[in-house]
Motif scaffolding. Structure first.
Motif, mmCIF file in Angstrom:
data_model
loop_
_atom_site.group_PDB
_atom_site.id
_atom_site.type_symbol
_atom_site.label_atom_id
_atom_site.label_comp_id
_atom_site.label_asym_id
_atom_site.label_seq_id
_atom_site.Cartn_x
_atom_site.Cartn_y
_atom_site.Cartn_z
ATOM 1 N N LEU A 18 0.825 -1.206 0.000
ATOM 2 C CA LEU A 18 0.000 0.000 0.000
ATOM 3 C C LEU A 18 0.864 1.263 0.000
ATOM 4 C CD1 LEU A 18 -2.824 -1.030 2.510
ATOM 5 C CD2 LEU A 18 -2.841 -1.125 0.011
ATOM 6 N N PHE A 19 1.997 1.212 0.686
ATOM 7 C CA PHE A 19 2.922 2.352 0.665
ATOM 8 C C PHE A 19 3.403 2.625 -0.764
ATOM 9 C CE2 PHE A 19 4.106 1.900 5.337
ATOM 10 C CZ PHE A 19 3.604 3.145 5.671
ATOM 11 N N GLY A 22 0.812 4.151 -2.762
ATOM 12 C CA GLY A 22 0.685 5.554 -2.371
ATOM 13 C C GLY A 22 1.751 6.422 -3.017
ATOM 14 N N ARG A 26 0.960 9.387 -5.674
ATOM 15 C CA ARG A 26 1.424 10.748 -5.391
ATOM 16 C C ARG A 26 2.270 11.275 -6.544
ATOM 17 N NH1 ARG A 26 2.697 14.277 -0.998
ATOM 18 N NH2 ARG A 26 3.591 16.108 -2.004
ATOM 19 N N ILE A 32 -3.971 14.288 -6.385
ATOM 20 C CA ILE A 32 -3.330 13.911 -5.124
ATOM 21 C C ILE A 32 -2.136 14.806 -4.849
ATOM 22 C CG2 ILE A 32 -2.059 12.058 -3.951
ATOM 23 C CD1 ILE A 32 -3.865 10.064 -5.312
ATOM 24 N N ALA A 39 2.159 9.504 1.290
ATOM 25 C CA ALA A 39 1.918 8.107 0.932
ATOM 26 C C ALA A 39 1.333 7.329 2.104
ATOM 27 C CB ALA A 39 3.221 7.459 0.459
ATOM 28 N N ILE A 42 -2.416 7.838 2.137
ATOM 29 C CA ILE A 42 -3.017 7.065 1.042
ATOM 30 C C ILE A 42 -3.045 5.582 1.384
ATOM 31 C CG2 ILE A 42 -2.826 6.475 -1.404
ATOM 32 C CD1 ILE A 42 -1.335 9.141 -1.803
ATOM 33 N N ALA A 43 -1.934 5.077 1.923
ATOM 34 C CA ALA A 43 -1.866 3.667 2.308
ATOM 35 C C ALA A 43 -2.906 3.342 3.378
ATOM 36 C CB ALA A 43 -0.463 3.328 2.808
ATOM 37 N N LEU A 46 -6.418 3.301 1.826
ATOM 38 C CA LEU A 46 -6.592 2.062 1.046
ATOM 39 C C LEU A 46 -6.725 0.854 1.969
ATOM 40 C CD1 LEU A 46 -3.990 2.629 -1.842
ATOM 41 C CD2 LEU A 46 -6.496 2.689 -2.005
ATOM 42 N N ASP A 303 5.247 6.834 9.650
ATOM 43 C CA ASP A 303 4.532 6.403 8.447
ATOM 44 C C ASP A 303 3.752 5.112 8.697
ATOM 45 O OD1 ASP A 303 5.240 8.510 6.826
ATOM 46 O OD2 ASP A 303 7.029 7.536 6.021
ATOM 47 N N ALA A 307 -0.392 4.592 8.666
ATOM 48 C CA ALA A 307 -1.028 3.598 7.798
ATOM 49 C C ALA A 307 -1.828 2.583 8.606
ATOM 50 C CB ALA A 307 0.032 2.897 6.952
#
Length: 453
Positions: A18-19, A22, A26, A32, A39, A42-43, A46, A303, A307
């Motif tokens: 997912l990262f 992302g 991006r 975005i 990211a 976004i991750a 998702l 991060d 997530a």
């Protein structure tokens, strides 16, 4: 399914996918890019959509909600090793206005959110937890890291939904930070309130797409130990892991002595980090500790925290609390707007918009959001906002950590009104202190004289 070591491996594997998605989104999707979505956000979104709390496509384990509580201990444990020494003379002479302004904005959001909830929301929805109002500052000015800390603290005292609600607050805060900040910049441009404004198309590519070209990369000093002995990454991971582990066992030990007291692991990790920093400094071994590496470890932990934190949000819980949450968020946005547009004018003169814009970013989202917005309005950092805030945050950090540590304990101990008195009363005292030191740059008298002139 039974949770085991492979469960952690699977969780890390899927969130890593997912990262990367992302990062690709991006770098390629203009929408975005314009929202400056990291990211990690976004991750997380998702993961929430595709994970067990969404459609169930990604087989995350049932423990992903526990990871943020561990990661925040790592982040807070690394903080003392990264932070510079406090130079009070420099702070008071140069950034007194920024320090007093930022400190007031922060503690008023904590106390004000709780006061608003107790006076309004808790009277309408009688079954709300007495600490519901703390979710505002925990998610907005604190971000996902503080949300994880507050959520874990309240969960240890029996409020099971605290983490999901706090993570929701942090996610809404970041999105509001971006959208609101871009609107403010657009309106300020039309009114001529900006000093160093650039348009989005003039931003450097790395700020827009998140990818740094070779010519713009900066060197990092991480090789403080020889890889022949131990890899520098492993060495620094060992330092922060030991700090977090010690914080965990100390928390368990205190809990065993005083069953009614639950001191968060992250707070104790911070204290242990301070002790370790003192030892390293006294023994002159701090030269082997790379702040660049620790920043990367702390940033990486953040991060993953974001997530996993967003992915673990329980949508049914959010739906159940939708109305009181929405009202609390509206109150928080109005307060942040007041701080950004009105209070900033009272403390700053020439660069009030840039400093207010940056404050909007971190007071509703995260420091990164504040920096992203500032880069648009002040791409060459001519307003010195970042430098001033960096100095001002040194004395702010202990206050923030104390609030995050003791706020849940005070609430569950029935000391809600004392907490409100300490925060809002402290803000009043701090404002008077700023006036006495002439850190308040623009007064009502000056405004009237300017108008008459």
């Amino acid at each position: 399914m039974e949770f085991n070591a492979w469960s952690i491996f699977v969780d890390l594997g899927f969130v890593s996918i997912l990262f990367l998605i992302g990062v690709i989104l991006r770098s390629k999707v203009k929408f975005i890019q314009k929202l400056f979505l990291p990211a990690g956000i976004i991750a997380g979104l998702l993961g929430l959509l595709l994970g067990p709390n969404g459609v169930g496509f990604i087989p995350f384990s049932s423990q992903i909600g526990s990871y943020p509580g561990i990661l925040i201990a790592v982040i807070f444990g690394a903080l003392p090793l990264i932070s510079p020494a406090v130079n009070w003379k420099v702070i008071s002479k140069r950034v007194g206005s920024m320090w007093s302004y930022s400190q007031i904005v922060m503690i008023c959001m904590w106390g004000g959110g709780l006061l608003f909830s107790l006076l309004v929301l808790n009277n309408i929805w009688g079954d709300l937890h007495s600490g519901f109002g703390l979710l505002l500052a925990a998610g907005f000015s604190g971000g996902h890291g503080t949300a994880a800390a507050i959520g874990a603290a309240f969960q240890s005292h029996g409020w099971e939904n605290a983490t999901s609600l706090a993570m929701t607050s942090a996610t809404v805060g970041i999105i509001s930070s971006i959208i609101g900040g871009l609107i403010f910049i657009k309106l300020a441009t039309m009114k001529g309130e900006t000093n160093h404004l650039t348009s989005f198309k003039d931003l450097s590519p790395e700020l827009r797409n998140g990818l740094i070209p070779t010519s713009s990369r900066k060197p990092s000093y991480i090789d403080t130990v020889s890889p022949i002995s131990i890899d520098p990454l492993v060495f620094h991971l060992a330092l922060v892991s030991i700090i977090a582990l010690a914080g965990y066992y100390l928390s368990q030990f205190i809990g065993g002595l005083f069953p009614s007291v639950a001191i968060p692991t992250f707070s104790l990790a911070f204290l242990i980090g301070l002790v370790l920093k003192l030892i390293l400094t006294k023994t002159k071994t701090d030269q082997y500790v790379s702040k660049d590496m620790l920043n990367r470890i702390s940033g990486g932990a953040t991060d993953f925290l974001v997530a996993f934190g967003i992915s673990s949000i329980s949508l049914p819980v959010v739906i159940d609390y939708f109305l009181p949450l929405s009202i609390l968020f509206i109150f928080g946005l109005l307060y942040a707007f007041f701080s950004c547009r009105l209070l900033a004018k009272h403390f700053f003169k020439d660069t009030w918009f840039e400093k207010g814009l940056f404050t909007w970013g971190w007071a509703t989202g995260t420091m990164a959001m504040g920096i992203a917005l500032l880069r648009i309005a002040d791409p060459d950092t001519e307003s010195t906002t970042l430098e001033d805030f960096g100095l001002a945050y040194i004395p702010m950090a202990p206050v923030e950590i104390a609030v995050v540590t003791f706020a849940p304990f005070m609430i569950v101990s029935g000391q809600s009104w004392l907490f409100i008195l300490l925060t809002l009363g402290g803000a009043v005292v701090l404002y008077l202190f700023a006036r006495a030191n002439k850190w308040v740059k623009t007064t009502l008298v000056e405004k009237k004289s300017n108008i008459s002139a």
